[in-house]
Design a protein around this motif. Structure first.
Motif, PDB file in Angstrom:
ATOM      1  N   ARG A 173       0.805  -1.216   0.000  1.00 15.68           N
ATOM      2  CA  ARG A 173       0.000   0.000   0.000  1.00 15.68           C
ATOM      3  C   ARG A 173       0.839   1.269   0.000  1.00 15.68           C
ATOM      4  NH1 ARG A 173      -5.564  -0.627   3.192  1.00 15.68           N
ATOM      5  NH2 ARG A 173      -6.031  -2.795   2.759  1.00 15.68           N
ATOM      6  N   VAL A 174       2.056   1.181   0.503  1.00 13.78           N
ATOM      7  CA  VAL A 174       2.876   2.382   0.682  1.00 13.78           C
ATOM      8  C   VAL A 174       4.130   2.332  -0.184  1.00 13.78           C
ATOM      9  CG1 VAL A 174       4.160   3.783   2.345  1.00 13.78           C
ATOM     10  CG2 VAL A 174       2.013   2.692   3.034  1.00 13.78           C
ATOM     11  N   ASP A 175       5.007   1.361   0.089  1.00 16.45           N
ATOM     12  CA  ASP A 175       6.336   1.362  -0.521  1.00 16.45           C
ATOM     13  C   ASP A 175       6.317   1.088  -2.006  1.00 16.45           C
ATOM     14  OD1 ASP A 175       7.071   1.688   2.094  1.00 16.45           O
ATOM     15  OD2 ASP A 175       7.730  -0.374   2.386  1.00 16.45           O
ATOM     16  N   ASN A 176       5.327   0.357  -2.500  1.00 13.92           N
ATOM     17  CA  ASN A 176       5.303  -0.050  -3.906  1.00 13.92           C
ATOM     18  C   ASN A 176       4.291   0.761  -4.704  1.00 13.92           C
ATOM     19  OD1 ASN A 176       7.068  -2.109  -4.977  1.00 13.92           O
ATOM     20  ND2 ASN A 176       5.275  -3.073  -5.874  1.00 13.92           N
ATOM     21  N   PRO A 649       2.639  -0.932 -10.644  1.00 17.45           N
ATOM     22  CA  PRO A 649       2.920  -2.341 -10.962  1.00 17.45           C
ATOM     23  C   PRO A 649       1.674  -3.171 -11.227  1.00 17.45           C
ATOM     24  CG  PRO A 649       4.297  -1.597  -9.142  1.00 17.45           C
ATOM     25  CD  PRO A 649       3.304  -0.505  -9.399  1.00 17.45           C
ATOM     26  N   ASN A 650       0.594  -2.897 -10.503  1.00 18.87           N
ATOM     27  CA  ASN A 650      -0.637  -3.670 -10.712  1.00 18.87           C
ATOM     28  C   ASN A 650      -1.252  -3.395 -12.078  1.00 18.87           C
ATOM     29  OD1 ASN A 650      -1.249  -5.110  -8.050  1.00 18.87           O
ATOM     30  ND2 ASN A 650      -0.827  -3.041  -7.360  1.00 18.87           N
ATOM     31  N   ARG A 651      -1.243  -2.134 -12.503  1.00 13.84           N
ATOM     32  CA  ARG A 651      -1.771  -1.793 -13.824  1.00 13.84           C
ATOM     33  C   ARG A 651      -0.899  -2.379 -14.918  1.00 13.84           C
ATOM     34  NH1 ARG A 651      -5.300   2.535 -14.244  1.00 13.84           N
ATOM     35  NH2 ARG A 651      -5.301   1.996 -16.473  1.00 13.84           N
ATOM     36  N   VAL A 652       0.412  -2.280 -14.732  1.00 12.55           N
ATOM     37  CA  VAL A 652       1.334  -2.850 -15.712  1.00 12.55           C
ATOM     38  C   VAL A 652       1.078  -4.345 -15.864  1.00 12.55           C
ATOM     39  CG1 VAL A 652       3.754  -3.362 -16.215  1.00 12.55           C
ATOM     40  CG2 VAL A 652       3.113  -1.105 -15.360  1.00 12.55           C
ATOM     41  N   ALA A 653       0.946  -5.037 -14.724  1.00  9.46           N
ATOM     42  CA  ALA A 653       0.702  -6.481 -14.757  1.00  9.46           C
ATOM     43  C   ALA A 653      -0.591  -6.800 -15.490  1.00  9.46           C
ATOM     44  CB  ALA A 653       0.661  -7.033 -13.334  1.00  9.46           C
ATOM     45  N   GLY A 654      -1.655  -6.039 -15.208  1.00  9.19           N
ATOM     46  CA  GLY A 654      -2.938  -6.291 -15.861  1.00  9.19           C
ATOM     47  C   GLY A 654      -2.881  -6.071 -17.360  1.00  9.19           C
ATOM     48  N   ASN A 655      -2.232  -4.983 -17.772  1.00 10.74           N
ATOM     49  CA  ASN A 655      -2.151  -4.685 -19.211  1.00 10.74           C
ATOM     50  C   ASN A 655      -1.350  -5.746 -19.964  1.00 10.74           C
ATOM     51  OD1 ASN A 655      -3.673  -2.367 -18.907  1.00 10.74           O
ATOM     52  ND2 ASN A 655      -1.917  -0.997 -18.818  1.00 10.74           N
ATOM     53  N   TYR A 746       6.772 -14.771 -17.978  1.00  4.39           N
ATOM     54  CA  TYR A 746       7.055 -13.451 -18.532  1.00  4.39           C
ATOM     55  C   TYR A 746       7.361 -12.498 -17.374  1.00  4.39           C
ATOM     56  CZ  TYR A 746       4.492 -15.500 -22.479  1.00  4.39           C
ATOM     57  OH  TYR A 746       4.048 -16.320 -23.486  1.00  4.39           O
ATOM     58  N   PHE A 747       8.549 -11.925 -17.390  1.00  6.01           N
ATOM     59  CA  PHE A 747       8.964 -11.043 -16.300  1.00  6.01           C
ATOM     60  C   PHE A 747       9.067  -9.614 -16.832  1.00  6.01           C
ATOM     61  CE2 PHE A 747      11.162  -9.073 -12.907  1.00  6.01           C
ATOM     62  CZ  PHE A 747      11.110  -9.912 -11.808  1.00  6.01           C
ATOM     63  N   VAL A 748       8.350  -8.682 -16.167  1.00  8.20           N
ATOM     64  CA  VAL A 748       8.377  -7.268 -16.543  1.00  8.20           C
ATOM     65  C   VAL A 748       9.138  -6.505 -15.471  1.00  8.20           C
ATOM     66  CG1 VAL A 748       6.994  -5.267 -17.183  1.00  8.20           C
ATOM     67  CG2 VAL A 748       6.123  -7.577 -17.622  1.00  8.20           C
ATOM     68  N   ASP A 749      10.135  -5.774 -15.881  1.00 11.67           N
ATOM     69  CA  ASP A 749      11.035  -5.121 -14.933  1.00 11.67           C
ATOM     70  C   ASP A 749      10.515  -3.774 -14.456  1.00 11.67           C
ATOM     71  OD1 ASP A 749      13.370  -4.626 -13.424  1.00 11.67           O
ATOM     72  OD2 ASP A 749      14.227  -3.457 -15.088  1.00 11.67           O
ATOM     73  N   ILE A 750      10.383  -3.623 -13.150  1.00 14.36           N
ATOM     74  CA  ILE A 750      10.225  -2.318 -12.505  1.00 14.36           C
ATOM     75  C   ILE A 750      11.311  -2.254 -11.438  1.00 14.36           C
ATOM     76  CG2 ILE A 750       8.779  -0.841 -11.078  1.00 14.36           C
ATOM     77  CD1 ILE A 750       6.385  -1.717 -12.540  1.00 14.36           C
ATOM     78  N   PRO A 751      12.403  -1.554 -11.730  1.00 13.56           N
ATOM     79  CA  PRO A 751      13.569  -1.569 -10.838  1.00 13.56           C
ATOM     80  C   PRO A 751      13.233  -1.143  -9.412  1.00 13.56           C
ATOM     81  CG  PRO A 751      14.107  -0.521 -12.935  1.00 13.56           C
ATOM     82  CD  PRO A 751      12.624  -0.711 -12.917  1.00 13.56           C
ATOM     83  N   ASN A 752      13.869  -1.807  -8.466  1.00 14.83           N
ATOM     84  CA  ASN A 752      13.777  -1.480  -7.035  1.00 14.83           C
ATOM     85  C   ASN A 752      12.393  -1.714  -6.440  1.00 14.83           C
ATOM     86  OD1 ASN A 752      16.528  -0.563  -6.954  1.00 14.83           O
ATOM     87  ND2 ASN A 752      15.827   1.321  -7.968  1.00 14.83           N
ATOM     88  N   SER A 753      11.592  -2.558  -7.083  1.00 14.36           N
ATOM     89  CA  SER A 753      10.277  -2.881  -6.517  1.00 14.36           C
ATOM     90  C   SER A 753      10.439  -3.565  -5.168  1.00 14.36           C
ATOM     91  CB  SER A 753       9.502  -3.806  -7.459  1.00 14.36           C
ATOM     92  OG  SER A 753       9.169  -3.142  -8.648  1.00 14.36           O
ATOM     93  N   LYS A 754       9.578  -3.210  -4.218  1.00 12.17           N
ATOM     94  CA  LYS A 754       9.582  -3.846  -2.905  1.00 12.17           C
ATOM     95  C   LYS A 754       8.722  -5.100  -2.895  1.00 12.17           C
ATOM     96  CE  LYS A 754      11.951  -0.281  -1.795  1.00 12.17           C
ATOM     97  NZ  LYS A 754      13.420  -0.371  -1.884  1.00 12.17           N
ATOM     98  N   GLN A 755       7.851  -5.198  -3.908  1.00 12.15           N
ATOM     99  CA  GLN A 755       7.023  -6.382  -4.057  1.00 12.15           C
ATOM    100  C   GLN A 755       6.985  -6.787  -5.518  1.00 12.15           C
ATOM    101  OE1 GLN A 755       3.098  -5.722  -2.190  1.00 12.15           O
ATOM    102  NE2 GLN A 755       3.808  -7.104  -0.606  1.00 12.15           N
ATOM    103  N   SER A 756       6.630  -8.028  -5.750  1.00 13.78           N
ATOM    104  CA  SER A 756       6.401  -8.513  -7.108  1.00 13.78           C
ATOM    105  C   SER A 756       4.914  -8.795  -7.267  1.00 13.78           C
ATOM    106  CB  SER A 756       7.190  -9.796  -7.368  1.00 13.78           C
ATOM    107  OG  SER A 756       8.581  -9.559  -7.334  1.00 13.78           O
ATOM    108  N   VAL A 757       4.337  -8.286  -8.367  1.00 16.24           N
ATOM    109  CA  VAL A 757       2.937  -8.553  -8.689  1.00 16.24           C
ATOM    110  C   VAL A 757       2.888  -9.792  -9.580  1.00 16.24           C
ATOM    111  CG1 VAL A 757       0.841  -7.672  -9.764  1.00 16.24           C
ATOM    112  CG2 VAL A 757       2.352  -6.117  -8.515  1.00 16.24           C
ATOM    113  N   ILE A 758       2.057 -10.755  -9.200  1.00 11.70           N
ATOM    114  CA  ILE A 758       1.973 -12.037  -9.918  1.00 11.70           C
ATOM    115  C   ILE A 758       0.564 -12.222 -10.478  1.00 11.70           C
ATOM    116  CG2 ILE A 758       2.135 -14.549  -9.697  1.00 11.70           C
ATOM    117  CD1 ILE A 758       4.021 -14.063  -7.293  1.00 11.70           C
ATOM    118  N   ASN A 759       0.467 -12.458 -11.790  1.00 15.25           N
ATOM    119  CA  ASN A 759      -0.779 -12.863 -12.434  1.00 15.25           C
ATOM    120  C   ASN A 759      -0.514 -14.149 -13.204  1.00 15.25           C
ATOM    121  OD1 ASN A 759      -2.202 -10.699 -11.504  1.00 15.25           O
ATOM    122  ND2 ASN A 759      -2.359  -9.635 -13.452  1.00 15.25           N
ATOM    123  N   ILE A 760      -1.283 -15.185 -12.908  1.00 13.14           N
ATOM    124  CA  ILE A 760      -1.086 -16.488 -13.539  1.00 13.14           C
ATOM    125  C   ILE A 760      -2.418 -16.955 -14.116  1.00 13.14           C
ATOM    126  CG2 ILE A 760      -0.447 -18.904 -13.152  1.00 13.14           C
ATOM    127  CD1 ILE A 760       1.125 -17.911 -10.671  1.00 13.14           C
TER     128      ILE A 760
END
Length: 957
Positions: A173-176, A649-655, A746-760
């Motif tokens: 909610r905060v860092d990412n 990151p969540n929007r990027v993952a969805g798109n 498929y891995f999409v890079d967002i440098p220095n992310s504190k979390q990884s968003v996963i869609n499977i």
């Protein structure tokens, strides 16, 4: 589960219940006044000997009850070095108690057909459940057990797990998130060290990591006694039975330490503070200006609420006129007054258009304030703001949970659950002179805190003379799990006058009672669906035009979405400003939005104003203004939203997920909003052509729920029937991509992310398929609820995430099966493997117990399904969209009841195949990508945010 501003204005906006009726001029209005006077939230309050305040509100309109317990403890009761405890402890109360086993709180409530959650904010903590009425005693048993019989169960391992969950919540909610650290910077500079609002509700990361079980025990003993709590029971119950049960379960809980009320601690600052931060996730600069104000329920707090609305909301607002209309520096202006228990702040938030210097935003704000001083406040401004408050009130009390929140809040902070009457009086007396007075006292020429958050590497955009804010960015290292041995000692039981280990029996489940619906078809072909519900004098309605994003041309993607906005920008007879004011003065709301398969007009209004509201809907729909100047602003706003979404990151993952699954030949591979390039190219002629070709009653439907009869609805739709002519419209059908035949990472890079968003997942089936609802039933125990297997492992067992889910999302077009979560960066690979393994394991079948849990949760929850107008409107939308019979929910119940273990296993094997899914991960490639090369995937690709393959050496290491 923390609330940033707990129901900040929704419960203050209850406010004008009687005001709007002070000038009744005819018999119809007089009837409305009498009706409204009888609709106030009645209650009975009493106190147990141990100090617990009990508030009862009987409401037999639906066979459900709500239990809410609000404690007088929020983050304001913490101390420096021990922040985040109120929120952390809220999590602990969902683990177990002496008589409710580990992880059983959610399971038992869901098994009963209920829902539950909790929330913590600066001034309080609340826990709540909504269940069918037969489960009322079970809820009282459980809530009393965690109030009086919990602390012996707080073990090192359980505590460590929730420490990890809360830290992941903070990261998510905060860092990412773009601008996630803004509140931290503001509060550190508005409030001095030691002030209870100096820290965030979520707490400092180091404090969360350093907390001990002993700290938690001390916090519980100090603040979680019955003498620091309010229990609200609302819904369908018998008063005498309820009182007896409350006395049985709560009466013997001993008082704890006395908690003295906190005195207001408003602050002032001696000089303006200007700070900046380079934000890793922001794609556009954002300016915040914040002034210290006063605590809640003061005369000035009400006037400041009005001031914020007048300055920022709508096209007449000075901030809009200068920053949006005149200077084109932003697409949205926001201001609000946040008056809380101890103090308050007045906020202005402007997210600038991409590349805009924040000095120009500051200059524009100053120009807008000068304009405000020149134009002043009119009586019509005050009237416009007050007009919507009655509708807001009814919306706020349309559910038993909403009533519970209202009664609990008022009792906690004023000692009177019926404080609404005083609240009404306070807002009734706000005048235009009061608004100007508080502006001069708190805002004009007063010191403030300013934050400039700019995209990393764009320091030239910060407001001048700003100092670097000392934001601490967490460094996430290699995952090292802490091993804690569980105690083998039996949990000590707190003495009780009866055996609390015996769970109360639940009575008969309320029978399914589907509300009666009516249907009609207008002469122009538009279908109408309605439900008469007389609990509150409002109506909720929607007009759905099929097509939406499906009608977009691929080279002009985003036209449907722009239609949504342009049609709300005035009519042939009303300027955008005049249309907005006409809606506001009715106390109504009319909104338009675009989905993949439709354009929707949504409305909410008082029953007595339905005719005038529908006149406006008709005017909006049939007399568009086609304002060229507004189109320019809409395009700028949309393009900037697209740019900002590239940092989320969540929007990027969805798109990326949609692009990969639907393929380049399907319109669903493109976002509904369009792309930056496609939106830039759209012209007014494109919108007019879309309107002329695709807006027709022959592909439209109207749904309405509220205190209104069928004949009156059809009468008010007569204008649309006569004026809106049908035309032939063909909705395109796109070929679906070939079925996937391999597992691809498929891995999409967002440098220095504190979390990884996963869609499977992959393309599964449409909502119209006979297997769709059975597949939803099958999925429930995998990840369709809090007690789904993936959440129990990734959150409750591992502490890697704040939540993990799976589900199907079909419509008329085949949708997806998707498993998703956001996990701590250094657990990315293991989390993906856990998803993969659990999906595979699920195909082996589930236990009889798990199937029974699924059946109970899905069938018994129908008791809650028909409570509010909004939920009933959703039912009508499903019926009309998918041509479902009136009793389709009854048919769904039958599917659940009759499902066998063999059918469940067959469905799982038919629709779940982890070996052919796309695994999309959005995170820090420098630290997380390489591991997937050694995992069991058929292919592993590194992508950019556009979904194009890149090489690892192109990633910033």
């Amino acid at each position: 589960m923390f609330f940033k501003n707990y129901l900040k204005t929704s419960l203050i906006a209850v406010l004008l219940l009687s005001f709007v009726f002070t000038s009744c001029k005819n018999e119809k209005e007089a009837d409305a006044k009498e009706e409204t006077a009888n609709l106030s939230v009645d209650f009975e309050k009493y106190e147990l000997e141990n100090g617990l305040d009990v508030v009862l509100h009987q409401d037999k309109s639906d066979p459900i009850v709500s239990v809410a317990i609000q404690y007088g403890v929020g983050s304001n009761r913490e101390k420096t070095g021990r922040t985040g405890f109120a929120h952390l402890f809220e999590h602990m109360l969902f683990q177990e108690s002496e008589n409710v086993p580990q992880d059983e709180f959610f399971k038992k409530i869901q098994d009963a057909g209920g829902t539950l959650n909790g929330g913590t904010w600066k001034d309080g903590t609340i826990y709540y459940e909504v269940v069918p009425k037969n489960a009322m005693e079970m809820v009282l048993w459980m809530e009393s057990d965690r109030m009086g019989y919990l602390i012996n169960t707080v073990t090192e391992s359980a505590f460590y797990n929730q420490q990890e969950v809360v830290q992941n919540e903070k990261r998510q909610r905060v860092d990412n998130n773009p601008y996630g650290h803004t509140s931290w910077v503001i509060d550190k500079n508005i409030y001095p060290e030691g002030h209870p609002y100096n820290w965030q509700v979520i707490g400092e990361l180091k404090d969360l990591q350093n907390a001990t079980v002993e700290d938690v025990r001390e916090f519980y003993d100090r603040f979680y006694g019955p003498n620091n709590a309010t229990l609200v029971l609302a819904g369908d119950f018998e008063t005498s039975e309820a009182k007896n049960l409350i006395e049985k379960y709560f009466g013997e809980i001993k008082k704890r330490q006395e908690v003295e009320p906190m005195e207001p601690q408003p602050v002032t600052i001696s000089e303006t503070k200007r700070l900046y931060h380079e934000d890793n996730f922001a794609n556009a600069p954002q300016l915040n200006m914040v002034w210290p104000t006063v605590q809640q329920y003061t005369d000035d707090a009400y006037a400041l609420d009005f001031l914020a609305e007048i300055l920022s909301e709508g096209k007449k607002a000075p901030l809009y006129k200068v920053l949006v209309k005149d200077k084109n520096l932003t697409s949205r202006t926001t201001a609000y007054n946040n008056s809380q228990e101890l103090a308050g702040e007045f906020h202005m938030i402007i997210t600038a258009n991409s590349g805009v210097d924040l000095d120009s935003i500051e200059s524009g704000i100053n120009e807008a304030l000068t304009l405000f001083e020149t134009e002043g406040v009119t009586d019509r401004d005050i009237e416009r703001i007050k007009a919507g408050l009655e509708t807001d009130f009814y919306n706020g009390v349309s559910s038993v949970l909403g009533k519970s929140f209202q009664l609990a809040r008022y009792n906690t902070f004023t000692g009177d659950p019926g404080f609404i009457e005083k609240d009404i009086e306070n807002i009734k007396k706000v005048t235009k002179e009061d608004v100007m007075r508080v502006y001069n006292e708190y805002i004009k020429d007063k010191p403030f805190v300013m934050t400039s958050f700019v995209p990393k590497g764009q320091m030239e955009l910060i407001a001048e003379n700003s100092e670097k804010a000392p934001v601490v960015e967490e460094e996430i290292k290699e995952n090292v799990e802490k091993t804690i041995e569980e105690s083998t000692e039996e949990i000590a039981k707190t003495p009780s006058s009866f055996d609390r280990s015996i769970e109360p029996e639940q009575g008969p489940v309320p029978e399914l009672s589907i509300p009666e619906t009516w249907t009609a078809k207008l002469e122009n072909g538009m279908e109408v669906y309605g439900i008469e519900q007389n609990e509150i004098p409002t109506v909720n309605f929607s007009l759905v035009i099929e097509g939406g994003h499906l009608m977009d041309a691929k080279d002009k993607n985003g036209v449907a979405n722009l239609m949504t906005d342009i049609m709300m920008e005035g009519t042939q007879n009303k300027t955008p400003e005049e249309l907005e004011e006409a809606i506001d003065l009715l106390g109504a709301s009319i909104n338009m939005y675009t989905t993949n398969e439709s354009i929707v007009i949504r409305g909410n209004t008082l029953t007595r104003n339905f005719d005038k509201t529908m006149d406006l809907v008709e005017e909006i729909l049939l007399e568009p203004r086609w304002d060229q100047e507004e189109l320019g602003r809409i395009k700028t706003k949309t393009i900037n939203q697209i740019k900002r979404s590239e940092a989320n990151p969540n929007r990027v993952a969805g798109n990326i997920y949609d692009k990969l699954l639907y393929g380049e030949n399907h319109i669903f591979s493109l976002p509904t909003s369009g792309t930056e390039k496609s939106v830039e190219a759209i012209q007014m002629e494109d919108l007019k052509a879309f309107y002329d070709n695709n807006f027709s009653p022959s592909i439209s439907s109207f749904q309405i729920v509220g205190k209104i009869k069928k004949d009156e609805v059809l009468k008010q739709l007569n204008g649309l029937q006569e004026r809106w002519e049908a035309k032939e419209v063909t909705i395109p059908e796109y070929p679906m991509p070939e079925k996937r035949d391999k597992a691809s990472l498929y891995f999409v890079d967002i440098p220095n992310s504190k979390q990884s968003v996963i869609n499977i997942g992959y393309i599964a089936l449409p909502r119209t398929d006979k297997d769709f609802y059975p597949a939803e039933v099958m999925n429930y125990k995998l990840g369709g609820s809090f007690n789904g297997n993936v959440n129990l492992i990734l959150r409750e067992e591992k502490g890697y995430t704040y939540g993990a889910r799976t589900g199907f999302s079909g419509s008329k077009v085949p949708g997806t099966f998707t498993a998703s979560s956001s996990v701590r960066t250094n657990t990315t690979g293991e989390s993906v493997q856990i998803f993969k393994d659990q999906i595979a394991k699920y195909k082996e079948g589930i236990s009889e117990e798990d199937l029974e849990f699924t059946k109970n949760a899905m069938i018994k929850s129908n008791a809650r399904r028909f409570e509010t107008q909004f939920s009933l409107l959703g039912m009508l939308l499903e019926m009309s969209t998918y041509d479902l019979p009136e009793n389709y929910i009854e048919n769904e119940e039958s599917i659940v009841k009759n499902m066998t273990l063999e059918q469940h296993k067959t469905l799982a094997n038919k629709y779940l195949d982890e070996s052919k899914m796309a695994y999309v991960v959005v995170g820090d490639a420098a630290t997380q990508f390489a591991q997937f090369k050694n995992m069991d995937f058929d292919e592993v690709k590194l992508l950019n945010k556009e979904g194009e393959e890149v090489k690892l050496e192109d990633v910033k290491m």
